[in-house]
Design an enzyme around this catalytic site. Structure first.
Site: not given
Ligand code: SIN
Length: 531
Positions: A38, A46, A52, A116, A233, A279, A381
């Protein structure tokens, strides 16, 4: 070969992020592929992904551990088979990406992994420190450009899916240079249009993430699943007037702390994993601390980390914050949560087949059950890669549509998602409607929800209107999509009377454990129902 003159191709892919590009590469084996984006080719979630991509590739890791962590984060709602596919096929997809030229960060010759939230191992691969998505896209685009069967067309905004004899067989799209919508037919169509963060006033997503794919699939009659599950987030940069720039969870993985306005480190009070809790837990804790201290933000504190390491490991974050005169190595960084990722979307099977023949979906727009009620960090991802490739495989063999549970007789009929106004508003009226919808979602359907606020949101969103017919412009169609998706999220959130994962209701603070967890479904012909 691709011929644009006859406006008919073997495959059309909507969206140029990781899922769309990964699929396009495999689809090229079966004929002509047109990828429509778009905006600019690289303008997708992305491109902005920092932290990551998770995969069990390190020496101390196992796919069973990755599977376990994903299921835990999903809070009982993951589809176990989808998770198994993700964690088992993930490593080979990543190896494929490396073979195509992807350059992950390394320690010497070995891949470098970071940690993470809610991961029991350091398993998150990254590139250029905090520009992982951008490097993945570079590698995928380079591969795709080398394949003559693939044509990439930016600035083609798809407004609708077209069905003939029940099959999705074409799309209608707007080009900046054309005076009327164009139509292109295809043997199979892949929705890989990405996320919907922009439906909320506060989001880490770029402004292209309007939920277009979910809205157009819903209009075409597709079954949509689990729309109430939106991930916030925990750490978006809070600078008044500036976009909510993402501050990767990897910062906390490397040792950053969260502090409230009184400078207390509060996360250990909320969860044993402290800053690396799931999260949803961290986002709620921040919200409660902001309420308690009557503040608009809390702080992310990296001052105990080695400044050289921070600068080298997070160059993009460092330089972006510096533009706001914040030196993340010495200053406390003001942050607050923002809408980030949709766990729900267009319902698919494990090969991306939707409920509509001819239509497939992969990536954030799709709901294949892999994320459950709360996505594990850096699984998205990976999902794009694994399920993008799977959708391509299904499209190549012309897999039929998938079946999903139907509503029981109790479920009501769908509410209207497109109220027309008697006096068509102009462009600024459309903008005002979008602002209102985004504000309602942020104020009433965000991190901590309750029945009263959700009912108000459903009513107020239902009362918003857009011109009928819509002007043939991208802003008008984006507004319609935002409104459609906002209404779906609010209605599904009101219908789910429990707290689970990212969906927290203060009036139903517990999980409904009396039955096996159920997914919400909604379609054009039915109100939300659970199965
Ligand atoms: C982040 O880098 O905190 C985002 C990565 C994600 O949302 O998986």
């Amino acid at each position: 070969m691709v011929s644009r003159k006859d406006k008919s191709l073997d495959f059309v892919v909507l969206g140029g992020g990781i899922a769309g590009m990964r699929a396009a590469i495999d689809l090229a084996q079966g004929g002509g592929v047109l990828v429509l984006t778009k905006d600019d080719l690289y303008e997708s979630n992305t491109e902005y992904a920092q932290g990551g991509i998770a995969a069990a590739l390190s020496e101390d890791d196992e796919v069973t551990l990755h599977r376990h962590d994903t299921l835990q984060a999903g809070d009982g709602l993951c589809r176990e088979e989808a998770v198994r596919v993700l964690v088992e096929e993930g490593p080979q997809q990543i190896q494929q990406l490396i073979d195509w030229g992807m350059r992950f960060d390394r320690n010497g010759t070995k891949l470098a992994f970071t940690r993470e939230g809610a991961h029991s191992r350091s398993r998150v691969l990254h590139a250029h420190g905090d520009s992982t998505g951008s490097e993945i896209l570079r590698a995928l685009m380079a591969k795709a450009r080398a394949l003559p069967n693939i044509q990439l067309q930016p600035h083609a905004f798809v407004t609708d899916l077209i069905r003939e004899d029940g099959k999705v067989c074409a799309v209608s799209y707007l080009e900046p240079s054309a005076t009327s919508p164009q139509t292109i037919h295809a043997g199979a169509i892949l929705l890989a249009t990405g996320g919907l963060g922009h439906v909320y006033k506060e989001t880490t997503n770029p402004s292209v993430a309007c939920g277009d794919g979910v809205a157009m699939a819903y209009r075409a009659g597709a079954v949509v699943r689990d729309m109430e599950f939106v991930q916030f987030h925990p750490t978006a940069l809070f600078v008044k007037g500036a976009p909510r720039f993402l501050l990767s969870e990897a910062l906390r993985g490397e040792g950053a702390y969260l502090r409230n306005l009184l400078l207390e480190r509060f996360m250990p009070r909320y969860h044993e994993a402290a800053e690396l809790a799931p999260r949803d837990v961290v986002a709620r804790a921040i919200t409660l601390e902001m309420q308690k201290t009557r503040a608009e933000f809390v702080y992310l504190d990296l001052t105990s980390l080695d400044p050289d390491h921070v600068q080298k490991r997070f160059p993009r974050i460092f330089s972006t914050c510096m533009k706001h005169n914040i030196d993340i190595t010495t200053d406390l960084v003001p942050i607050r949560p923002a809408a980030h990722y949709a766990m729900g979307g267009v319902a698919t099977d494990l090969y991306g087949a939707t409920s509509l023949p001819g239509l497939f979906a992969a990536g954030e727009v799709a709901s294949n059950g892999v994320h459950g009620a709360n996505r594990l960090a850096s699984n998205s991802l990976l999902e794009g890669l694994v399920f993008g490739a799977r959708a391509a495989a299904a499209m190549l063999i012309k897999q039929p549509a998938a079946a999903f549970p139907s509503p029981s007789l109790k479920a009501g009929v769908a509410a209207s998602t497109h109220a027309a106004s008697s006096a068509p508003p102009g462009r600024t009226e459309i903008e005002k409607t979008v602002e209102l919808a985004r504000g309602i979602l942020w104020d009433k359907v965000a991190i901590i929800r309750d029945g009263k606020a959700l009912t108000e949101a459903v009513t107020r969103l239902g009362g918003l209107s857009l011109p009928e017919p819509l002007p043939p412009s991208r802003p008008a169609h984006e507004a319609c999509n935002i409104l459609t998706v906002a209404r779906l999220i609010a209605r599904c959130a009101l219908a789910r009377e429990e707290s689970r994962g990212a969906h927290y209701r203060s009036d139903f603070p517990l999980k409904n454990n009396s039955k096996p967890p159920r997914h919400s479904y909604v379609s054009r012909n039915s109100a939300p129902y659970f199965e």
